[in-house]
Design a protein around this motif. Structure first.
Motif, mmCIF file in Angstrom:
data_model
loop_
_atom_site.group_PDB
_atom_site.id
_atom_site.type_symbol
_atom_site.label_atom_id
_atom_site.label_comp_id
_atom_site.label_asym_id
_atom_site.label_seq_id
_atom_site.Cartn_x
_atom_site.Cartn_y
_atom_site.Cartn_z
ATOM 1 N N ASP A 1 0.825 -1.212 0.000
ATOM 2 C CA ASP A 1 0.000 0.000 0.000
ATOM 3 C C ASP A 1 0.857 1.259 0.000
ATOM 4 O O ASP A 1 0.515 2.247 -0.669
ATOM 5 N N LYS A 2 1.962 1.243 0.739
ATOM 6 C CA LYS A 2 2.844 2.410 0.775
ATOM 7 C C LYS A 2 3.409 2.715 -0.608
ATOM 8 O O LYS A 2 3.425 3.871 -1.047
ATOM 9 N N VAL A 3 3.856 1.672 -1.311
ATOM 10 C CA VAL A 3 4.435 1.878 -2.641
ATOM 11 C C VAL A 3 3.378 2.341 -3.636
ATOM 12 O O VAL A 3 3.566 3.324 -4.362
ATOM 13 N N PHE A 4 2.246 1.660 -3.669
ATOM 14 C CA PHE A 4 1.231 1.990 -4.666
ATOM 15 C C PHE A 4 0.529 3.310 -4.377
ATOM 16 O O PHE A 4 0.104 4.007 -5.297
ATOM 17 N N SER A 5 0.408 3.688 -3.110
ATOM 18 C CA SER A 5 -0.277 4.945 -2.788
ATOM 19 C C SER A 5 0.486 6.152 -3.313
ATOM 20 O O SER A 5 -0.113 7.160 -3.697
ATOM 21 N N THR A 6 1.811 6.056 -3.359
ATOM 22 C CA THR A 6 2.617 7.161 -3.896
ATOM 23 C C THR A 6 2.879 6.987 -5.392
ATOM 24 O O THR A 6 2.634 7.900 -6.188
ATOM 25 N N ASN A 7 3.370 5.819 -5.779
ATOM 26 C CA ASN A 7 3.853 5.622 -7.152
ATOM 27 C C ASN A 7 2.739 5.532 -8.183
ATOM 28 O O ASN A 7 2.967 5.817 -9.361
ATOM 29 N N VAL A 8 1.555 5.118 -7.755
ATOM 30 C CA VAL A 8 0.441 4.966 -8.701
ATOM 31 C C VAL A 8 -0.728 5.881 -8.329
ATOM 32 O O VAL A 8 -1.115 6.745 -9.112
ATOM 33 N N ARG A 9 -1.273 5.702 -7.130
ATOM 34 C CA ARG A 9 -2.453 6.481 -6.765
ATOM 35 C C ARG A 9 -2.166 7.981 -6.728
ATOM 36 O O ARG A 9 -2.974 8.789 -7.210
ATOM 37 N N GLY A 10 -1.028 8.359 -6.163
ATOM 38 C CA GLY A 10 -0.686 9.780 -6.097
ATOM 39 C C GLY A 10 -0.521 10.404 -7.466
ATOM 40 O O GLY A 10 -0.974 11.522 -7.717
ATOM 41 N N VAL A 11 0.123 9.679 -8.381
ATOM 42 C CA VAL A 11 0.294 10.172 -9.752
ATOM 43 C C VAL A 11 -1.062 10.301 -10.438
ATOM 44 O O VAL A 11 -1.356 11.306 -11.094
ATOM 45 N N TYR A 12 -1.880 9.278 -10.289
ATOM 46 C CA TYR A 12 -3.223 9.294 -10.883
ATOM 47 C C TYR A 12 -4.020 10.492 -10.367
ATOM 48 O O TYR A 12 -4.647 11.233 -11.139
ATOM 49 N N ASN A 13 -3.996 10.694 -9.055
ATOM 50 C CA ASN A 13 -4.807 11.726 -8.428
ATOM 51 C C ASN A 13 -4.346 13.126 -8.831
ATOM 52 O O ASN A 13 -5.160 13.972 -9.228
ATOM 53 N N LEU A 14 -3.049 13.387 -8.725
ATOM 54 C CA LEU A 14 -2.551 14.719 -9.072
ATOM 55 C C LEU A 14 -2.768 15.019 -10.554
ATOM 56 O O LEU A 14 -3.137 16.143 -10.920
ATOM 57 N N THR A 15 -2.552 14.031 -11.403
ATOM 58 C CA THR A 15 -2.771 14.228 -12.838
ATOM 59 C C THR A 15 -4.239 14.517 -13.126
ATOM 60 O O THR A 15 -4.574 15.397 -13.934
ATOM 61 N N ARG A 16 -5.121 13.784 -12.457
ATOM 62 C CA ARG A 16 -6.563 14.015 -12.618
ATOM 63 C C ARG A 16 -6.944 15.448 -12.258
ATOM 64 O O ARG A 16 -7.711 16.110 -12.968
ATOM 65 N N LEU A 17 -6.378 15.947 -11.165
ATOM 66 C CA LEU A 17 -6.715 17.284 -10.699
ATOM 67 C C LEU A 17 -6.195 18.385 -11.619
ATOM 68 O O LEU A 17 -6.817 19.448 -11.745
#
Length: 264
Positions: free
Chosen positions: A106-122
């Motif tokens: 969860d630590k790896v995916f929350s930054t490397n994938v979810r964070g990228v997805y979220n910031l890009t979406r915004l």
């Protein structure tokens, strides 16, 4: 390549590749927003980038919704626009299926994938307005197969495919999306993950270079030069690509030297 009056947001900018990217964009005339979790290091990078205008410093954890939302909000409040988004923030983990737990995953995916997805979406609506572009920073480990880097490699494979998916979606709107994929790169992150001394890390890099066709490891500046080039108007029809900066390591990833060092 000039980025005069262009607004560039660089995440993971407080050290390593992100620091090198931020400095090179500043030298190219960009107006910068830089994001990191270490306030002291981020301030030092801002000092190095400051010329006519000091970069906007945002201390945030992009694995959280609050961090992504605040980063997008403060960047647009300061500059009113965004021309280039560099998704560089990432974390690593040295583990495998039989020794890991879901907290590491969860630590790896929350930054490397979810964070990228979220910031890009915004920030995608702002990039559509400026016909801007996105550069994601991945790793050759997104395609290499080795024991010991399971969730990290999975996250980078996901990031590579994310690039292709949104490149197709955003191309009709004038937004380009690409990935720069470093190979073995001099990095404080890697040294922290392995917990080795400076001398041991130097020996590690020497051993790794033996398995690289060009016999050299990457410096952060090598990656930064490619990132700035891909983000420039010189690459106006380049989108959906994964560009490796690795000295040919991806060609030789099955070599005994490379695999031996990765799997330690």
């Amino acid at each position: 390549m000039s980025f005069n009056d262009k607004v560039v947001l660089v995440t993971g900018a407080s050290a390593g590749i992100g620091k090198a990217i931020a400095i090179l964009f500043a030298e190219s005339g960009a107006r910068l927003a830089i994001v990191g979790r270490n306030a002291q290091n981020l301030r030092a990078v801002a000092d190095a980038c400051a010329k006519d205008e000091r970069p906007l410093e945002i201390v945030a954890d992009l694995s959280t919704d609050e961090g992504c939302e605040r980063t997008a909000k403060e960047t647009l409040e300061r500059y009113g626009r965004l021309d280039v988004l560099i998704n560089n923030a990432g974390v690593g983990a040295r583990t495998n299926l039989l020794s890991t737990d879901m907290a590491i995953f969860d630590k790896v995916f929350s930054t490397n994938v979810r964070g990228v997805y979220n910031l890009t979406r915004l920030l995608a609506p702002s990039l559509i307005e400026t016909k801007g572009n996105i550069v994601n920073i991945s790793s050759v480990m997104g395609t290499a197969v080795a024991v010991g880097v399971l969730p990290y490699s999975m996250s980078k494979a996901a990031l590579d495919h994310f690039t292709r998916l949104i490149a197709l979606e955003l191309a009709p709107k004038g937004v380009r999306v690409n990935t720069v994929s470093p190979g073995v790169t001099v990095s404080e992150l890697v040294q922290r993950l392995t917990g080795i001394s400076d001398e041991q890390y130097s020996d590690y890099l020497t051993d790794m270079a033996k398995g690289i066709p060009m016999r050299r490891v990457c410096q952060p500046e090598h990656v930064a030069k490619m990132v700035v080039f891909v983000a420039s108007e010189d690459c106006e029809l380049v989108t959906g690509t994964v560009i490796k900066v690795d000295g040919g390591v991806d060609l030789a990833v099955e070599s005994s030297e490379i695999k031996k060092q990765i799997q330690k």
